[in-house]
Design an enzyme around this catalytic site. Structure first.
Site, short mmCIF file in Angstrom:
data_model
loop_
_atom_site.label_atom_id
_atom_site.label_comp_id
_atom_site.label_asym_id
_atom_site.label_seq_id
_atom_site.Cartn_x
_atom_site.Cartn_y
_atom_site.Cartn_z
N ASN A 221 98.21 39.63 113.60
CA ASN A 221 98.16 38.37 112.86
C ASN A 221 99.43 38.24 112.01
O ASN A 221 100.27 39.13 111.99
CB ASN A 221 96.89 38.29 112.00
CG ASN A 221 96.83 39.40 110.97
OD1 ASN A 221 97.66 39.47 110.08
ND2 ASN A 221 95.85 40.28 111.13
N ASP A 289 89.46 41.15 112.98
CA ASP A 289 87.99 41.16 113.06
C ASP A 289 87.52 41.87 114.33
O ASP A 289 86.45 42.45 114.35
CB ASP A 289 87.46 39.73 113.04
CG ASP A 289 87.67 39.10 111.66
OD1 ASP A 289 87.39 39.80 110.67
OD2 ASP A 289 88.14 37.95 111.58
N LYS A 299 100.02 51.04 130.92
CA LYS A 299 100.48 49.66 130.87
C LYS A 299 99.83 48.86 132.00
O LYS A 299 99.82 49.29 133.16
CB LYS A 299 102.01 49.62 131.02
CG LYS A 299 102.55 48.23 130.82
CD LYS A 299 104.05 48.16 130.94
CE LYS A 299 104.48 46.71 130.94
NZ LYS A 299 105.84 46.52 131.41
N PRO A 317 85.05 47.47 112.10
CA PRO A 317 84.28 47.67 110.87
C PRO A 317 84.85 46.78 109.77
O PRO A 317 86.06 46.56 109.72
CB PRO A 317 84.52 49.15 110.54
CG PRO A 317 85.77 49.51 111.25
CD PRO A 317 85.85 48.65 112.48
N ASP A 318 83.99 46.26 108.92
CA ASP A 318 84.44 45.49 107.76
C ASP A 318 84.66 46.49 106.62
O ASP A 318 83.71 46.97 106.01
CB ASP A 318 83.42 44.43 107.38
CG ASP A 318 83.96 43.48 106.31
OD1 ASP A 318 84.61 43.98 105.36
OD2 ASP A 318 83.74 42.27 106.43
N ILE A 319 85.93 46.81 106.38
CA ILE A 319 86.25 47.89 105.43
C ILE A 319 85.84 47.50 104.01
O ILE A 319 85.29 48.30 103.26
CB ILE A 319 87.77 48.22 105.49
CG1 ILE A 319 88.17 48.49 106.95
CG2 ILE A 319 88.10 49.42 104.62
CD1 ILE A 319 89.67 48.55 107.18
N PHE A 337 89.96 39.89 99.18
CA PHE A 337 90.77 38.67 99.27
C PHE A 337 90.10 37.70 100.22
O PHE A 337 89.37 38.11 101.12
CB PHE A 337 92.19 39.00 99.76
CG PHE A 337 93.04 39.51 98.65
CD1 PHE A 337 92.79 40.77 98.11
CD2 PHE A 337 94.04 38.74 98.11
CE1 PHE A 337 93.54 41.23 97.04
CE2 PHE A 337 94.80 39.19 97.04
CZ PHE A 337 94.56 40.43 96.51
N LYS A 351 81.52 34.64 100.12
CA LYS A 351 82.07 35.89 100.66
C LYS A 351 81.87 37.04 99.69
O LYS A 351 81.52 38.15 100.10
CB LYS A 351 83.57 35.70 100.96
CG LYS A 351 84.19 36.86 101.69
CD LYS A 351 85.58 36.55 102.19
CE LYS A 351 85.57 35.55 103.34
NZ LYS A 351 86.90 35.26 103.85
N LYS A 355 79.87 40.30 100.95
CA LYS A 355 80.52 41.61 101.10
C LYS A 355 80.05 42.59 100.03
O LYS A 355 80.15 43.80 100.22
CB LYS A 355 82.03 41.44 101.01
CG LYS A 355 82.57 40.44 102.04
CD LYS A 355 83.58 41.07 102.93
CE LYS A 355 84.22 40.06 103.85
NZ LYS A 355 85.06 40.67 104.85
O1 C5P Z 1 85.93 38.24 106.15
P1 C5P Z 1 87.36 38.04 105.82
O2 C5P Z 1 88.29 38.69 106.78
O3 C5P Z 1 87.75 36.63 105.52
O4 C5P Z 1 87.49 38.80 104.43
C1 C5P Z 1 88.72 39.07 103.86
C2 C5P Z 1 88.60 40.29 103.01
O5 C5P Z 1 87.89 41.31 103.69
C3 C5P Z 1 89.94 40.89 102.69
O6 C5P Z 1 89.85 41.50 101.42
C4 C5P Z 1 90.13 41.92 103.80
O7 C5P Z 1 90.99 42.95 103.42
C5 C5P Z 1 88.72 42.42 103.99
N1 C5P Z 1 88.39 42.84 105.37
C6 C5P Z 1 88.21 44.18 105.63
N2 C5P Z 1 87.86 44.60 106.89
C7 C5P Z 1 87.69 43.70 107.87
C8 C5P Z 1 87.89 42.33 107.62
C9 C5P Z 1 88.25 41.94 106.35
O8 C5P Z 1 88.38 45.01 104.72
N3 C5P Z 1 87.35 44.13 109.08
#
Ligand code: C5P
Length: 411
Positions: A221, A289, A299, A317-319, A337, A351, A355
């Site tokens: 990205n 995501d 390759k 994983p959503d860290i 953020f 959010k 979270k």
């Molecule tokens: O859900 P979204 O991506 O909009 O949320 C943004 C926030 O979540 C940011 O703080 C980003 O660093 C964190 N994030 C994360 N792991 C992910 C997706 C987002 O820590 N897989």
């Protein structure tokens, strides 16, 4: 760094007005032009002449002189400055600011300005703790007003407590935080060691992640890592030990922090886990995501058969959510953020709840704002009880102010 900038300095009525000359001297020494304004009450403590001489500009005092209005252009006065500073900010001035009252020059300028405002409150300890002042303070914070002090200590009236105006050097530091839009400079080790975050460990994630398709291709990205890098530097400058977990960013990582380079979201999660425990975590990375579930170890070849590769995805994983929901090992303060293109506050508030983090720094990245990839940011800090809209400022200034808010929260 601040050379050529202009501060509109409003001096309110209180014994702390006696510190205004020292503040003007510091500003002038740093190359900042000062337009002084003295309230009627302020003039009981210091003369307009003193302020005029030190500032090298006429000190304005009176609004209701219609003939002078045309010459001076008070509205203009409030807009020519880069920053409006109120020092001392009395309980009365704060009340006027909070309600939008405009019955004299100072309050009119404060209502008319479209520039960031920084206040250095000064008042008796009981006035400071009065629910009305605290209410006004909360309102001013919500309006994005910046703060320096007040300090604890002995007061002119003989009482002891919170309400002493911050020292001119400290106010100057807050002004520098705001006006110093130039690049953050790493402070010398000795200075950092005495900072408010000395002894604290903060994890900062930054930059994009790269999710491989095969050994040479990846999905990424547009995150540059600029804001995360600035935050890591600002935290370090306040004395924090920073673990900086960064994806492949455009901007180089700062000196003075522990840099942990990763590529993928999975690696970033692991690096964060290894870096724990921490007092705070600031998750500024733009984590992908999804990752490619059927990434190839070799390759992928265009074999001439016309058959196109089909990518399958799986969720990363959503860290942020994971750190926020850790039990015993959870950092005391977790900051996430949210980059949004519309309904910023509503989405970011949702959010925060989803979270489970403590704060969300939300920004509007719709193309019209020019924020994505730019040097400026316009953020709203969303906490458990409020949404504070900060004035638009450089990404470094956002970082400095966020770092000092983190220091306050961990104090
Ligand atoms: O859900 P979204 O991506 O909009 O949320 C943004 C926030 O979540 C940011 O703080 C980003 O660093 C964190 N994030 C994360 N792991 C992910 C997706 C987002 O820590 N897989």
């Amino acid at each position: 760094m601040m050379n050529g900038r202009r501060v509109l300095l409003i001096v309110g009525g209180g014994i702390a007005a006696a510190k205004a000359p020292a503040l003007i001297r510091l500003l002038r020494k740093a190359g900042v032009a000062v337009s002084p304004v003295l309230t009627r009450a302020g003039a009981e403590f210091i003369t307009p002449m003193t302020l005029s001489v030190l500032a090298g500009e006429a000190c304005q005092t009176d609004l209701f002189d219609a003939s002078r209005e045309a010459e001076i252009g008070h509205i203009q006065l409030s807009r020519n400055a880069d920053l409006v500073v109120v020092a001392p900010a009395t309980a009365d001035l704060m009340a006027k600011m909070a309600t939008g009252a405009a019955d004299d020059l100072a309050s009119t300028l404060l209502l008319a300005t479209d520039k960031p405002v920084l206040i250095a409150p000064a008042m008796n300890v009981r006035m400071w703790h009065h629910p009305a002042t605290q209410r006004n303070l909360a309102m001013l914070r919500r309006d994005g007003v910046l703060m320096a002090g007040p300090d604890d200590g002995e007061m002119a009236c003989g009482e002891f407590g919170t309400g002493r105006m911050a020292e001119p050097e400290a106010i100057m530091g807050a002004i520098r935080d705001h006006l110093g839009d130039g690049p953050l400079k790493l402070l010398p080790e000795a200075k950092v060691a005495a900072g408010p975050l000395a002894g604290r460990h903060v994890i900062v994630t930054s930059g994009p992640t790269h999710e491989p398709i095969d050994p040479v291709r990846y999905i990424a990205n547009r995150s540059s890592g600029a804001q995360g890098t600035a935050i890591a530097m600002a935290l370090r400058d306040l004395g924090a030990k920073v673990s900086f977990v960064t994806g492949p960013a455009d901007v180089p990582p700062p000196d003075g922090v522990e840099v942990i380079r990763v590529e993928t979201a999975m690696q970033m999660r692991e690096a964060v886990e290894t870096a724990l425990p921490a007092d705070a975590a600031v998750m500024a990375a733009a984590v992908a995501d999804w990752r490619v579930a059927n990434a190839s170890g070799q390759k992928i070849k265009k074999d001439g058969s016309g058959q196109l590769p089909v990518l399958e995805f799986t969720e990363n994983p959503d860290i942020l959510a994971w750190v926020s929901q850790l039990g015993a090992g959870r950092p005391r303060l977790v900051v996430g953020f949210a980059a949004e293109t519309h309904d910023v506050i509503a989405h970011a508030t949702a959010k925060r709840a989803r979270k489970g983090c403590d704060w969300i720094v939300a920004n509007d990245v719709s193309p019209a704002t020019g924020i994505m990839g730019g040097t400026e940011n316009s953020v709203t800090l969303i906490t458990a009880d409020e949404a504070e809209e900060w004035p638009r400022m450089g990404k470094d200034a956002v970082a400095r102010i966020l770092a000092s808010r983190i220091a306050e929260a961990l104090a």
